[in-house]
Design a protein around this motif. Sequence first.
Motif, short mmCIF file in Angstrom:
data_model
loop_
_atom_site.label_atom_id
_atom_site.label_comp_id
_atom_site.label_asym_id
_atom_site.label_seq_id
_atom_site.Cartn_x
_atom_site.Cartn_y
_atom_site.Cartn_z
N VAL A 58 0.84 -1.20 0.00
CA VAL A 58 0.00 0.00 0.00
C VAL A 58 0.87 1.25 0.00
CG1 VAL A 58 -1.63 1.34 1.39
CG2 VAL A 58 -2.00 -1.11 1.05
N GLY A 59 1.97 1.22 0.75
CA GLY A 59 2.86 2.37 0.83
C GLY A 59 3.45 2.74 -0.52
N ILE A 60 3.86 1.75 -1.29
CA ILE A 60 4.40 2.04 -2.63
C ILE A 60 3.33 2.70 -3.49
CG2 ILE A 60 5.21 0.97 -4.78
CD1 ILE A 60 6.74 -1.05 -2.97
N GLU A 61 2.11 2.19 -3.41
CA GLU A 61 1.01 2.77 -4.21
C GLU A 61 0.70 4.20 -3.77
OE1 GLU A 61 -0.09 1.32 -6.97
OE2 GLU A 61 1.43 -0.17 -6.46
N VAL A 62 0.67 4.44 -2.47
CA VAL A 62 0.38 5.79 -1.96
C VAL A 62 1.46 6.77 -2.40
CG1 VAL A 62 0.25 7.19 0.16
CG2 VAL A 62 -1.05 5.06 -0.01
N LEU A 63 2.72 6.41 -2.24
CA LEU A 63 3.80 7.31 -2.64
C LEU A 63 3.79 7.55 -4.15
CD1 LEU A 63 6.68 6.11 -0.30
CD2 LEU A 63 5.12 8.04 0.01
N ASN A 64 3.51 6.51 -4.93
CA ASN A 64 3.37 6.69 -6.38
C ASN A 64 2.23 7.64 -6.71
OD1 ASN A 64 5.33 5.39 -8.03
ND2 ASN A 64 4.50 3.40 -7.44
N ASN A 65 1.10 7.51 -6.00
CA ASN A 65 -0.05 8.40 -6.23
C ASN A 65 0.32 9.85 -5.94
OD1 ASN A 65 -1.68 6.24 -6.91
ND2 ASN A 65 -2.70 6.17 -4.92
N ILE A 66 1.02 10.09 -4.85
CA ILE A 66 1.41 11.45 -4.48
C ILE A 66 2.27 12.06 -5.58
CG2 ILE A 66 2.82 12.82 -2.86
CD1 ILE A 66 1.90 10.74 -0.68
N LEU A 67 3.25 11.31 -6.05
CA LEU A 67 4.14 11.83 -7.10
C LEU A 67 3.41 12.01 -8.42
CD1 LEU A 67 7.30 9.81 -6.13
CD2 LEU A 67 6.93 12.27 -5.84
N LYS A 68 2.47 11.12 -8.72
CA LYS A 68 1.70 11.24 -9.96
C LYS A 68 0.85 12.50 -9.96
CE LYS A 68 -1.31 8.60 -12.97
NZ LYS A 68 -2.00 7.32 -13.18
N VAL A 69 0.21 12.81 -8.82
CA VAL A 69 -0.59 14.04 -8.71
C VAL A 69 0.32 15.26 -8.82
CG1 VAL A 69 -2.04 15.42 -7.16
CG2 VAL A 69 -2.47 12.97 -7.40
N LEU A 70 1.47 15.22 -8.16
CA LEU A 70 2.42 16.33 -8.28
C LEU A 70 2.78 16.59 -9.74
CD1 LEU A 70 5.13 15.99 -5.50
CD2 LEU A 70 3.75 17.99 -5.99
N GLU A 71 3.04 15.52 -10.46
CA GLU A 71 3.45 15.65 -11.86
C GLU A 71 2.30 16.13 -12.75
OE1 GLU A 71 6.10 12.97 -14.80
OE2 GLU A 71 4.36 11.95 -13.94
N GLU A 72 1.13 15.54 -12.59
CA GLU A 72 0.02 15.83 -13.49
C GLU A 72 -0.73 17.11 -13.15
OE1 GLU A 72 -2.38 12.30 -13.58
OE2 GLU A 72 -0.83 11.16 -14.67
N VAL A 73 -0.92 17.40 -11.88
CA VAL A 73 -1.73 18.56 -11.49
C VAL A 73 -0.87 19.79 -11.27
CG1 VAL A 73 -3.32 19.44 -9.74
CG2 VAL A 73 -3.50 17.06 -10.50
N TYR A 74 0.31 19.62 -10.69
CA TYR A 74 1.15 20.76 -10.32
C TYR A 74 2.32 20.98 -11.28
CZ TYR A 74 -1.66 20.76 -6.15
OH TYR A 74 -2.72 20.81 -5.29
N ASP A 75 2.38 20.19 -12.33
CA ASP A 75 3.32 20.38 -13.42
C ASP A 75 4.78 20.44 -12.95
OD1 ASP A 75 3.84 20.59 -16.15
OD2 ASP A 75 4.00 22.78 -16.04
N VAL A 76 5.14 19.49 -12.09
CA VAL A 76 6.54 19.35 -11.70
C VAL A 76 7.06 18.03 -12.26
CG1 VAL A 76 6.23 20.67 -9.57
CG2 VAL A 76 6.12 18.19 -9.50
N GLU A 77 8.34 17.90 -12.34
CA GLU A 77 8.96 16.66 -12.78
C GLU A 77 9.71 16.04 -11.62
OE1 GLU A 77 11.36 17.04 -16.28
OE2 GLU A 77 9.98 18.51 -17.16
N TYR A 78 9.96 14.76 -11.71
CA TYR A 78 10.78 14.11 -10.70
C TYR A 78 11.65 13.05 -11.36
CZ TYR A 78 7.12 10.51 -10.67
OH TYR A 78 6.22 9.54 -11.03
N ASN A 79 12.76 12.75 -10.71
CA ASN A 79 13.63 11.68 -11.17
C ASN A 79 14.34 11.07 -9.99
OD1 ASN A 79 15.84 13.35 -10.57
ND2 ASN A 79 15.94 14.14 -12.64
#
Length: 140
Positions: free
Chosen positions: A83-104
């Motif tokens: 569940v933790g992996i999914e939650v952290l992935n969700n957080i980063l996905k929202v950051l990328e898609e809604v707030y237009d940031v990138e991550y690596n």
Amino acid sequence: MTLYDLIHTIKHISLQQPNVRTFVEGNIYDILNAKKDIEYDCVVATQGTHSTSGEFNNFALNLFYVSRLESDLEDNRLQIQSVGIEVLNNILKVLEEVYDVEYNNLTFNTFTERFSDECAGVYCTVTIITEKELYCGEDY
């Protein structure tokens, strides 16, 4: 986006996740050992070494998802970590898609750890890339 804005955005996104009841920023050991009444499941953000280049800020963060283990200390460990992996992935996905940031530089590590409670979870190490702010608002 400033570091302040980024942390508050991550807090907002984290608390919208179905399992997450608490978000804190700072030293995970100090926080989870000192707060005897912490509400699990929680997301904890710790800061790494940040950098800047050209028009971009590179914010290095460790994002933790932590939950309390059940009485036999192994029964729900894998479920918490999954569940933790999914939650952290969700957080980063929202950051990328809604707030237009990138991550690596995203990596995940699972753990079991004794804080005030016997816990399990996962953390990711990530660099979040945002555009620099050209000015500071009145709030700063």
